[in-house]
Design a protein around this motif. Structure first.
Motif, PDB file in Angstrom:
ATOM      1  N   GLN A  70       0.757  -0.973   0.150  1.00 18.05           N
ATOM      2  CA  GLN A  70      -0.018   0.005  -0.098  1.00 18.05           C
ATOM      3  C   GLN A  70       0.963   1.265  -0.450  1.00 18.05           C
ATOM      4  OE1 GLN A  70      -3.956   0.343  -0.535  1.00 18.05           O
ATOM      5  NE2 GLN A  70      -3.088  -2.317  -0.489  1.00 18.05           N
ATOM      6  N   GLY A  73       2.667   1.933  -3.328  1.00 11.76           N
ATOM      7  CA  GLY A  73       1.415   2.196  -4.580  1.00 11.76           C
ATOM      8  C   GLY A  73       1.169   3.706  -3.678  1.00 11.76           C
ATOM      9  N   PHE A  74       1.073   4.156  -2.836  1.00  8.93           N
ATOM     10  CA  PHE A  74       0.748   5.710  -2.265  1.00  8.93           C
ATOM     11  C   PHE A  74       1.674   6.486  -2.618  1.00  8.93           C
ATOM     12  CE2 PHE A  74       0.755   8.835   1.032  1.00  8.93           C
ATOM     13  CZ  PHE A  74      -0.496   9.176   0.782  1.00  8.93           C
ATOM     14  N   SER A 137      -7.390   3.921  -2.494  1.00 11.23           N
ATOM     15  CA  SER A 137      -5.798   3.084  -1.453  1.00 11.23           C
ATOM     16  C   SER A 137      -6.159   3.235  -0.201  1.00 11.23           C
ATOM     17  CB  SER A 137      -4.908   4.466  -1.560  1.00 11.23           C
ATOM     18  OG  SER A 137      -3.998   5.628  -1.011  1.00 11.23           O
ATOM     19  N   GLN A 140      -4.366   6.446   2.233  1.00  7.68           N
ATOM     20  CA  GLN A 140      -5.582   7.338   1.675  1.00  7.68           C
ATOM     21  C   GLN A 140      -7.041   7.557   2.488  1.00  7.68           C
ATOM     22  OE1 GLN A 140      -5.233   8.724  -2.185  1.00  7.68           O
ATOM     23  NE2 GLN A 140      -5.224  11.240  -1.488  1.00  7.68           N
TER      24      GLN A 140
END
Length: 217
Positions: A70, A73-74, A137, A140
């Motif tokens: 995660q 990707g963030f 996500s 977020q």
């Protein structure tokens, strides 16, 4: 083009919001200067809460494959966004984005749930959760859900999309500085300000709660 489309959509959504939903009286009447000050503090305070969450996630990510994925990707999301000219990033994240999101979430959706239920807290919670899901996500989504609840509660008390959108813009601006100001000193100053504003944010929310109860009684 994206900014222009979003601007036109915000006008359409606002006209729809004002046409369909009856304007409610604020539970707490606050002056314009007070509303602006509250919005600034709430924007920074929510940023401080987000930073606490992100710092915790980055620490735990070393021990959790799910969070590590995660985090990757963030980080890539924000690195991609920062590649374009700053003016479009500023308009999208600090100006147009907050306006259309507030009209949609704290305007249309929040009002819809208020009309559909007698619960005073359900619209605040559900629109906050929806706001978090909207951001995609997991990382977020958590802090934007918390921020969405803060904004929804602020809207519930003051009934001003202007104040709420301003708080949203302040929050986004603190993480979207122009290249000339994106320095270690400025970022440290903003982080400290955000952390300092956490307690005042909670104090404002409590004050609005207590004041509205006194008016009701």
């Amino acid at each position: 083009m994206d900014a222009s489309i979003a601007f036109v959509l915000s006008i359409i959504c606002y006209i729809f919001y004002r046409t369909v939903f009856t304007k409610r009286e604020p539970e707490v009447r606050i002056s314009k200067p007070t509303g602006v000050i509250y919005a600034i503090i709430l924007g920074f305070g929510a940023g401080g809460i987000s930073s606490l969450w992100l710092n915790g996630v980055y620490i735990i990510a070393d021990y959790s494959p799910f969070l590590a994925k995660q985090v990757k990707g963030f980080d890539s999301l924000y690195s991609d966004m920062e590649k374009g000219p700053y003016i479009w990033l500023f308009l999208a994240i600090v100006v147009v984005g907050p306006i259309i999101e507030e009209i949609l979430f704290r305007g249309i959706i929040f009002s819809s749930f208020e009309n559909a239920t007698r619960s005073s807290w359900f619209p605040v919670i559900i629109t906050g959760v929806m706001f978090g899901i909207w951001h995609g996500s997991f990382i977020q989504g958590v802090y934007t859900a918390i921020f969405g609840m803060i904004l929804a509660y602020f809207m519930k008390k003051c009934r001003s999309l202007v104040f709420v959108a301003f708080a949203h813009g302040i929050n986004n601006l603190s993480g979207t500085l122009p290249p000339s100001l994106d320095t270690d000193f400025t970022n440290t100053l903003l982080n400290v300000t955000s952390y300092v504003c956490i307690l005042p944010t909670l104090a404002i929310l409590y004050h609005l709660h207590r004041k509205s109860k006194k008016i009701t009684n």
